[in-house]
Enzyme design. Sequence first.
Site, short mmCIF file in Angstrom:
data_model
loop_
_atom_site.label_atom_id
_atom_site.label_comp_id
_atom_site.label_asym_id
_atom_site.label_seq_id
_atom_site.Cartn_x
_atom_site.Cartn_y
_atom_site.Cartn_z
N LYS A 174 0.89 -1.18 0.00
CA LYS A 174 0.00 0.00 0.00
C LYS A 174 0.91 1.21 0.00
O LYS A 174 1.45 1.63 1.03
CB LYS A 174 -0.89 -0.03 1.26
N CYS A 282 13.32 10.05 8.72
CA CYS A 282 13.13 9.65 10.12
C CYS A 282 14.47 9.58 10.84
O CYS A 282 14.51 9.43 12.04
CB CYS A 282 12.40 8.32 10.20
#
Length: 485
Positions: A174, A282
Site C-alpha cells: 500500500k 526519520c
Amino acid sequence: MKYSPVQNYINGIFVDASSARKLPVISPIDGNHLSDVPMSTGKDLDDAVKAAKASFTAWSKMPIKERVQVFFRYKTLLEKNLKELAELCSEENGKTYSESVAEIEKCIELTEFATSLPQLVTGEILEVSKGVECRTEHVPLGVVASIVPFNFPAMVPNWTIPNAIALGNCMILKPSEKVPLCSARLAQLLKEAGLPDGVFNIVNGDSEIVTAICDHPGIEAVSFVGSTKVAKIVYQRATQNFKRALALGGAKNHLMVLPDAKPDMTAQNVAASMSGCAGQRCMAASAMVAVGEVDHIINKICDEAKKIIPGENLGAVISKESKERIEGYITEAEKQGAKILVDGRNAKVKGKENGTYVGPTVIDYVKPDMAVAKEEIFGPVISIMRTKTVDEALAIENSNPYGNAASVFTQNGGMARYIIDKASAGMIGVNVGVPVPREPFSFGGWNESKFGVGDITGKSSIEFWTKLKKSTTKWNPEAGVNWMS
Ligand code: NAD
C-alpha cells in the site's frame, strides 16, 4: 496531468480500482499535477489477497535459491533504470536528483542483501540424543502487507519487498497516496525480472484501505512505516486481529555536540543531517544539544546551512500543508524567545513559484519544553538546546518519547561509549549525522519510533517474515525411547 491515472496492480496486471474516489498526485517541485491515485475499496483488497493466496503455494514451495534469482535480475534492472527511477522519485517526492540517485542505490543494496538470504536461512540441525535429530526451518507466513510513507517512494517499499518475497511470502503493497508512481514502476521491474504474477500486488488508497488490510483475515502479517500516530493505530488494529505486526513510527533525533568535536566535520555532518531530503527523514537530526562552549561549531553550522539553497542542493517539502506546518513551528519558537540564526521561511525558487520549499533553518537557545524541541518537525530545521554537562544532554534525549537515532560528536572514545550506553535510541552515531545501519545490519528504532519485535531490514527481518518449524526425527529403531523422544 503528466502521467496516466495510477492503477492498482493485481495478479500481474494494472487494473482500475472499484471506486471512483481519487486524489491528485502533485509534484512538490513545481506544483505540477502528475497523476491521480485511486482510493481503493475492500473489494480491491480482496481481489489482491485472492491473487496473492493463489500464487503462494507455488512460490513458497520453490527453493529459495531459485526464488532469489528473480532478485539478482531485479537488482540489474534497478541499476539499468536508475536514472529514470531517480527522476520519477524526485518528481513525486520533491527531493533533489542526487538524493534520489542515493535512494535507488540503497534499493540496490537492499536487493543485494535479499540475494544473500539462502546463506542465512539454512536452519539448524543437531543430534540431540542418540539417533534423534532436531531441525529448524524458516517457513514463509503467507500473504503479507507492507504499508509505506511518502518520504522514500522507492527505498521504504524495498525495505520489505525483496526480503519478504525472497523468503517465500506473497505481498500486498500500500504506497503512500502522495507518491504512488515509483511503486508502480517497481511492479513493472519485478515482472520483468520474472516474478510470477500474483506474488506482488499493489492496492492504492488512504486510511480506509489500511484499516481493511489490518482487518483482512487472509493477511498474516502487516509491516508499517510512517508517523507514530498511525503506527500505533496499525499496530493495535493488526495485532487485535491476531496478525504479526511491525510498525515503525516517527522520530526526534538528538545530536550531542561536545567542545572537543572536530569543528568542520561536525558542522558539515550536522548541516547535512538536518537538511538532507529537506529534513523529511526519520533519521534526520532535528535537535542538537550543545554541551558547554561550542559557539565556534554553531557558527560553522550556520555557515554550512547558508550554502544549502532551495531548488539547488535542497529539495522541496511534500506539500503546502507541510510547508505551513514547518514554518509555523519556526514562528512559534521565535515568539517564545528562541533565536533564529538561519531563517528558511518564505523560501522561493525562481520559475518554481508553486513549489513548496523551506530553506535550512537553525534555531538557537531553544528550551526543552518548546514544541520545536519535543515534536517531529519533518523539515530542514535544527533546534539547538544548551547544556553544561553530558548528563544534562542525555536527560533531554532520554526524556523524548521517540527513540530512532541519536548521535554524538566528540574525539573522546570513552565519552562516546558512555553516550552509546546511555542514549535511549535504537541507532546511535559517533561523528555520524545519519547513523543508518547498512546491510546486513538491521534498521529499527526504540520507544515510540517502533512497535513490535525485531527490525524491518537486514538479518532481523528474517524472524519477522518467517515462522520456525522445528522437527524431531528418529530413523533407527536401536535408538530406543528415552524421556524426551
Ligand atoms: P503517515 O503516517 O501519514 O502515512 C503512512 C501511511 O499510513 C501512508 O500509506 C498513509 O496512507 C497511511 N495513513 C495515513 N493516515 C492514516 C490513518 N489515519 N489510518 C490508517 N492509515 C493511515 O506518514 P507519512 O506522512 O507518509 O510519512 C512521514 C512519517 O513517517 C514521519 O513521521 C516519519 O518519521 C515516518 N517515517 C518513519 C520511518 C522509520 O523508519 N521509523 C521511516 C520513514 C518515515
